[in-house]
Design a protein around this motif. Structure first.
Motif, PDB file in Angstrom:
ATOM      1  N   ARG A 145       0.803  -1.223   0.000  1.00 35.07           N
ATOM      2  CA  ARG A 145       0.000   0.000   0.000  1.00 35.07           C
ATOM      3  C   ARG A 145       0.836   1.273   0.000  1.00 35.07           C
ATOM      4  NH1 ARG A 145       1.076  -1.389   4.962  1.00 35.07           N
ATOM      5  NH2 ARG A 145       0.922   0.053   6.726  1.00 35.07           N
ATOM      6  N   ASP A 146       2.066   1.209   0.455  1.00 31.65           N
ATOM      7  CA  ASP A 146       2.935   2.385   0.465  1.00 31.65           C
ATOM      8  C   ASP A 146       3.807   2.464  -0.782  1.00 31.65           C
ATOM      9  OD1 ASP A 146       1.972   3.275   2.937  1.00 31.65           O
ATOM     10  OD2 ASP A 146       3.397   2.019   4.027  1.00 31.65           O
ATOM     11  N   HIS A 147       3.525   1.621  -1.778  1.00 33.49           N
ATOM     12  CA  HIS A 147       4.313   1.596  -3.015  1.00 33.49           C
ATOM     13  C   HIS A 147       3.357   1.712  -4.199  1.00 33.49           C
ATOM     14  CE1 HIS A 147       6.630  -0.676   0.050  1.00 33.49           C
ATOM     15  NE2 HIS A 147       7.603   0.091  -0.393  1.00 33.49           N
ATOM     16  N   PRO A 148       2.855   2.923  -4.464  1.00 38.93           N
ATOM     17  CA  PRO A 148       1.853   3.081  -5.528  1.00 38.93           C
ATOM     18  C   PRO A 148       2.335   2.606  -6.884  1.00 38.93           C
ATOM     19  CG  PRO A 148       2.687   5.220  -4.768  1.00 38.93           C
ATOM     20  CD  PRO A 148       3.155   4.194  -3.787  1.00 38.93           C
ATOM     21  N   GLU A 149       3.645   2.613  -7.100  1.00 40.21           N
ATOM     22  CA  GLU A 149       4.155   2.154  -8.399  1.00 40.21           C
ATOM     23  C   GLU A 149       3.808   0.688  -8.644  1.00 40.21           C
ATOM     24  OE1 GLU A 149       7.382   1.348  -5.375  1.00 40.21           O
ATOM     25  OE2 GLU A 149       5.986   2.990  -5.805  1.00 40.21           O
ATOM     26  N   PHE A 150       3.668  -0.077  -7.574  1.00 37.00           N
ATOM     27  CA  PHE A 150       3.303  -1.492  -7.720  1.00 37.00           C
ATOM     28  C   PHE A 150       1.953  -1.625  -8.424  1.00 37.00           C
ATOM     29  CE2 PHE A 150       1.275  -5.407  -6.411  1.00 37.00           C
ATOM     30  CZ  PHE A 150       2.291  -6.350  -6.437  1.00 37.00           C
ATOM     31  N   PHE A 151       1.038  -0.718  -8.126  1.00 37.13           N
ATOM     32  CA  PHE A 151      -0.316  -0.807  -8.651  1.00 37.13           C
ATOM     33  C   PHE A 151      -0.446  -0.214 -10.053  1.00 37.13           C
ATOM     34  CE2 PHE A 151      -0.492  -1.006  -4.070  1.00 37.13           C
ATOM     35  CZ  PHE A 151      -1.313  -2.102  -3.852  1.00 37.13           C
ATOM     36  N   HIS A 152       0.675   0.237 -10.604  1.00 35.75           N
ATOM     37  CA  HIS A 152       0.716   0.690 -11.994  1.00 35.75           C
ATOM     38  C   HIS A 152       1.611  -0.223 -12.835  1.00 35.75           C
ATOM     39  CE1 HIS A 152      -1.380   4.396 -10.947  1.00 35.75           C
ATOM     40  NE2 HIS A 152      -0.573   4.520  -9.917  1.00 35.75           N
ATOM     41  N   MET A 153       1.873  -1.408 -12.347  1.00 37.43           N
ATOM     42  CA  MET A 153       2.834  -2.328 -12.953  1.00 37.43           C
ATOM     43  C   MET A 153       2.284  -2.922 -14.255  1.00 37.43           C
ATOM     44  SD  MET A 153       4.595  -5.479 -10.884  1.00 37.43           S
ATOM     45  CE  MET A 153       2.989  -6.039 -10.282  1.00 37.43           C
ATOM     46  N   ASP A 154       3.141  -3.003 -15.274  1.00 40.59           N
ATOM     47  CA  ASP A 154       2.766  -3.700 -16.503  1.00 40.59           C
ATOM     48  C   ASP A 154       3.434  -5.069 -16.539  1.00 40.59           C
ATOM     49  OD1 ASP A 154       5.449  -3.227 -17.158  1.00 40.59           O
ATOM     50  OD2 ASP A 154       4.998  -1.645 -18.613  1.00 40.59           O
ATOM     51  N   ALA A 155       3.211  -5.817 -17.599  1.00 44.71           N
ATOM     52  CA  ALA A 155       3.713  -7.191 -17.672  1.00 44.71           C
ATOM     53  C   ALA A 155       5.232  -7.242 -17.611  1.00 44.71           C
ATOM     54  CB  ALA A 155       3.212  -7.848 -18.956  1.00 44.71           C
ATOM     55  N   ALA A 156       5.901  -6.298 -18.284  1.00 43.91           N
ATOM     56  CA  ALA A 156       7.362  -6.289 -18.272  1.00 43.91           C
ATOM     57  C   ALA A 156       7.891  -6.016 -16.870  1.00 43.91           C
ATOM     58  CB  ALA A 156       7.884  -5.241 -19.250  1.00 43.91           C
ATOM     59  N   SER A 157       7.243  -5.117 -16.149  1.00 44.22           N
ATOM     60  CA  SER A 157       7.671  -4.813 -14.779  1.00 44.22           C
ATOM     61  C   SER A 157       7.471  -6.018 -13.868  1.00 44.22           C
ATOM     62  CB  SER A 157       6.891  -3.613 -14.239  1.00 44.22           C
ATOM     63  OG  SER A 157       7.136  -2.465 -15.014  1.00 44.22           O
ATOM     64  N   LEU A 158       6.351  -6.706 -14.036  1.00 42.95           N
ATOM     65  CA  LEU A 158       6.105  -7.897 -13.224  1.00 42.95           C
ATOM     66  C   LEU A 158       7.174  -8.950 -13.487  1.00 42.95           C
ATOM     67  CD1 LEU A 158       4.392  -9.634 -11.324  1.00 42.95           C
ATOM     68  CD2 LEU A 158       3.007 -10.296 -13.312  1.00 42.95           C
ATOM     69  N   THR A 159       7.516  -9.150 -14.738  1.00 40.11           N
ATOM     70  CA  THR A 159       8.550 -10.135 -15.078  1.00 40.11           C
ATOM     71  C   THR A 159       9.889  -9.750 -14.462  1.00 40.11           C
ATOM     72  OG1 THR A 159       7.447 -10.714 -17.160  1.00 40.11           O
ATOM     73  CG2 THR A 159       9.799 -11.214 -16.988  1.00 40.11           C
ATOM     74  N   ALA A 160      10.246  -8.476 -14.557  1.00 38.19           N
ATOM     75  CA  ALA A 160      11.525  -8.026 -14.005  1.00 38.19           C
ATOM     76  C   ALA A 160      11.566  -8.215 -12.489  1.00 38.19           C
ATOM     77  CB  ALA A 160      11.756  -6.557 -14.358  1.00 38.19           C
ATOM     78  N   ARG A 161      10.480  -7.873 -11.822  1.00 31.96           N
ATOM     79  CA  ARG A 161      10.431  -8.035 -10.370  1.00 31.96           C
ATOM     80  C   ARG A 161      10.552  -9.514  -9.989  1.00 31.96           C
ATOM     81  NH1 ARG A 161       7.693  -3.803  -7.315  1.00 31.96           N
ATOM     82  NH2 ARG A 161       7.311  -1.988  -8.624  1.00 31.96           N
ATOM     83  N   ALA A 162       9.833 -10.363 -10.693  1.00 28.95           N
ATOM     84  CA  ALA A 162       9.870 -11.793 -10.385  1.00 28.95           C
ATOM     85  C   ALA A 162      11.255 -12.369 -10.618  1.00 28.95           C
ATOM     86  CB  ALA A 162       8.829 -12.528 -11.226  1.00 28.95           C
ATOM     87  N   GLN A 163      11.909 -11.971 -11.697  1.00 29.19           N
ATOM     88  CA  GLN A 163      13.248 -12.488 -11.978  1.00 29.19           C
ATOM     89  C   GLN A 163      14.235 -12.054 -10.908  1.00 29.19           C
ATOM     90  OE1 GLN A 163      13.809 -10.997 -15.973  1.00 29.19           O
ATOM     91  NE2 GLN A 163      13.022 -12.870 -16.923  1.00 29.19           N
ATOM     92  N   GLN A 164      14.094 -10.818 -10.432  1.00 31.71           N
ATOM     93  CA  GLN A 164      15.005 -10.344  -9.401  1.00 31.71           C
ATOM     94  C   GLN A 164      14.783 -11.079  -8.087  1.00 31.71           C
ATOM     95  OE1 GLN A 164      14.688  -6.174  -8.477  1.00 31.71           O
ATOM     96  NE2 GLN A 164      16.736  -6.106  -7.623  1.00 31.71           N
ATOM     97  N   ALA A 165      13.517 -11.364  -7.773  1.00 28.45           N
ATOM     98  CA  ALA A 165      13.206 -12.010  -6.503  1.00 28.45           C
ATOM     99  C   ALA A 165      13.412 -13.514  -6.533  1.00 28.45           C
ATOM    100  CB  ALA A 165      11.762 -11.701  -6.117  1.00 28.45           C
ATOM    101  N   PHE A 166      13.050 -14.147  -7.646  1.00 29.97           N
ATOM    102  CA  PHE A 166      12.967 -15.614  -7.665  1.00 29.97           C
ATOM    103  C   PHE A 166      14.010 -16.291  -8.533  1.00 29.97           C
ATOM    104  CE2 PHE A 166       8.297 -14.320  -7.393  1.00 29.97           C
ATOM    105  CZ  PHE A 166       8.355 -14.194  -6.022  1.00 29.97           C
ATOM    106  N   GLY A 167      14.820 -15.505  -9.260  1.00 29.30           N
ATOM    107  CA  GLY A 167      15.870 -16.103 -10.073  1.00 29.30           C
ATOM    108  C   GLY A 167      15.323 -17.142 -11.035  1.00 29.30           C
ATOM    109  N   PRO A 168      15.904 -18.341 -11.049  1.00 31.15           N
ATOM    110  CA  PRO A 168      15.497 -19.354 -12.033  1.00 31.15           C
ATOM    111  C   PRO A 168      14.078 -19.874 -11.858  1.00 31.15           C
ATOM    112  CG  PRO A 168      17.002 -20.282 -10.404  1.00 31.15           C
ATOM    113  CD  PRO A 168      16.997 -18.811 -10.180  1.00 31.15           C
ATOM    114  N   ASP A 169      13.455 -19.606 -10.720  1.00 33.34           N
ATOM    115  CA  ASP A 169      12.075 -20.068 -10.506  1.00 33.34           C
ATOM    116  C   ASP A 169      11.047 -19.100 -11.079  1.00 33.34           C
ATOM    117  OD1 ASP A 169      12.781 -22.398  -8.978  1.00 33.34           O
ATOM    118  OD2 ASP A 169      13.256 -21.057  -7.311  1.00 33.34           O
TER     119      ASP A 169
END
Length: 564
Positions: free
Chosen positions: A381-405
């Motif tokens: 809730r304190d990160h409004p940019e999260f709620f404006h995320m597009d598919a590319a941003s979601l992929t980048a976040r997931a890759q940074q957090a989860f690596g090969p998974d």
């Protein structure tokens, strides 16, 4: 992921490990408004330690700030709670007692006194005293992770629940943070054998007080339910893993906080070494920690929560044997030094609470367990940019957090939720990782035992807006506290949207009936089937509840295959 001891929202870009769990810490409400004032006519009762004077609170009797143990400061710091010190005369129990030491602005009871190390007090709400009744006793462990919070939080005031359902409600204050969980067993020897778990031992001491005294308050010491939300749920997991709690409670409830594993001794000892280094104390002189002002421990914690300060600096010995891991799901889930929480010391907490299985000592304890559908909407809730995320941003976040998974996780959610937006997929992924998958795993393991398990997902949607977005909190983390306690008239995260009152009646009815009989039921709502690993029946809580069989099953299977 279980509710790990170092959890932060893992989809945040650049998220760093923090020293403590990221749990609900709402703004303090010092607005002078009394929702929970205890008033006359006043009532006196006799307890094992002395006489108390309580009063009335919204249809029930309330007794607040009752000592259940002795001082936890000075020579008692980092040790199991001492016996309560008896008093003479009549002790006033019409106002809240002191919350545990913690950061500023993080408690939310009305007119609470200042934080204190000597915080071992509890509150009792009951329909009547000395009437010979045997009401079920509902013992609530407050949220705030292992870092913040208070048993006096106004939206968890137990008066309305006690008066409406003829139950006794108890809430405790207990040690938090480093003062509640600093582990000195490997450095201090036998005198500190219980350190690392003193905060949970406080709760168990309160259960001992309840066994001895609750009949005076109209409660049945043979029918006690321990439950909690968020960090309170994690504390309930720890209680269930401790032999010292056996026989003191008979049912358990977990709301949005599955803790499968505790901190390994090795990790907890490294944290202790960092604390000693921060205060320039040699490990052989660890006893000097008793002389350090309590506020200095809080200052350490606050810095660590920002990824700063001495707790984030590894000793040379730790650095040599533990190189920084590459980004991966497993690395994100691994406990890291610099945090705090229950320690698997082999004695007080002999094993991880629910890994690789539910502890044998709770085989006969029925369990009510679940989580909110959209937990992560609150965490972000304190990160409004999260709620404006597009598919590319979601992929980048997931890759940074989860690596090969990352690709497997994203592919699963694209398949199961093809019409969801990237934000909705991100909320679902983060909710499963932080709460949902661990809840399912814990329920599976508990269901393998003899006592029944009842699992839910709370789908009620709050209409509280998230600033800078077009989102509301929806079914986010912690909106269910006021709902469970029938305190929906108090402004809070639950909002004031349609169906709120009906949802509160359903949820409170299910919880109190479970406390009474071990089987949840609510007027006008469907029967709640037991959970097992064949059908995986889940009650979807809302203004009109319904039963679903293994909702989100494909996602659950994926997370469990990844070891979450």
């Amino acid at each position: 992921m279980t509710l790990s001891l170092n959890r932060r929202t893992l989809l945040q870009a650049g998220a760093a490990a923090v020293a403590a769990p990221y749990f609900w810490v709402p703004a303090r409400a010092d607005d002078g408004v009394w929702f929970t004032q205890t008033v006359g006519p006043f009532v006196e009762v006799e307890t094992s330690a002395g006489r108390l004077r309580g009063g009335h609170d919204r249809g029930a009797l309330a007794f607040k700030g009752i000592p259940y143990a002795g001082p936890a400061s000075g020579k008692n710091r980092f040790k199991a709670p001492p016996k309560v010190t008896p008093w003479t005369g009549v002790r006033d129990a019409t106002r809240l007692g002191p919350p545990a030491m913690q950061g500023p602005g993080t408690t939310y009871g009305e007119h609470e006194p200042a934080y204190s190390e000597d915080c071992l007090v509890l509150n009792v709400w009951t329909p009547a005293v000395n009437d010979g009744a045997k009401r079920p006793v509902m013992v609530y462990c407050h949220g705030g992770g292992f870092t913040t919070g208070s048993g006096g939080q106004r939206i968890q005031d137990g008066a309305r629940l006690a008066a409406t359902y003829d139950v006794v409600v108890v809430a405790t204050n207990h040690r938090l943070g480093l003062l509640g969980y600093l582990y000195l067993g490997d450095l201090g020897g036998a005198d500190y054998a219980t350190s690392g778990n003193q905060g949970i031992l406080d709760i168990i001491a309160a259960l001992g007080w309840i066994k001895e005294n609750i009949a005076t308050f109209g409660g049945d010491p043979g029918n006690v339910m321990v439950f909690g939300e968020s960090g309170g749920s994690a504390k309930t997991c720890a209680v269930m893993g401790m032999p010292a709690a056996q026989g003191l409670y008979h049912k358990a409830g977990m709301q949005s906080g599955p803790m499968l594993r505790g901190l390994p001794k090795e990790v907890a000892t490294e944290t202790a070494r960092r604390v000693l280094a921060a205060f320039d104390i040699h490990p052989k002189d660890f006893a000097k920690l008793h002389d350090v002002p309590a506020q200095k421990f809080i200052d350490l914690q606050l810095a660590a929560e920002k990824g700063q300060g001495p707790l984030t600096v590894a000793t040379k010995e730790w650095q040599a044997g533990h190189p920084p891991p590459k980004p991966s799901l497993a690395a994100n889930r691994a406990p890291k030094p610099g945090g705090w929480g229950p320690v698997v010391d082999g004695t007080v907490l002999p094993h991880h609470p629910f890994d690789p299985a539910a502890p044998a000592l709770v085989a006969g304890i029925p369990l009510l367990i679940g989580n909110m559908r959209d937990e992560a909407a609150f965490f972000e809730r304190d990160h409004p940019e999260f709620f404006h995320m597009d598919a590319a941003s979601l992929t980048a976040r997931a890759q940074q957090a989860f690596g090969p998974d990352a690709e497997r996780i994203l592919a699963t959610y694209r398949q199961t939720r093809p019409n969801a937006t990237p934000v909705e997929q991100g909320i679902a992924i983060e909710t499963a990782l932080s709460m949902g998958a661990g809840t399912a795993t814990l329920a599976d393991r508990k269901a393998a035992q003899s006592a029944p398990v009842y699992r839910y997902r709370n789908d009620f949607q709050s209409n509280i807006p998230i600033k800078g977005t077009d989102w509301t909190l929806r079914a986010g983390h912690a909106i269910d506290i006021s709902i469970t306690f029938l305190n929906t008239e108090m402004p809070d995260l639950q909002g004031d949207g349609p169906g709120l009152v009906e949802t509160a009646k359903a949820v409170s009815g299910y919880f109190t009936s479970f406390a009474r009989s071990g089987v949840p039921s609510a007027a006008g709502q469907p029967a709640w089937p037991r959970y097992d690993t064949k059908d995986r029946a889940v009650m979807l809580l809302n203004s009109q509840c319904q039963v679903a069989m293994d909702p989100d099953g494909q996602e659950r299977e994926m997370w469990q295959a990844l070891g979450v």
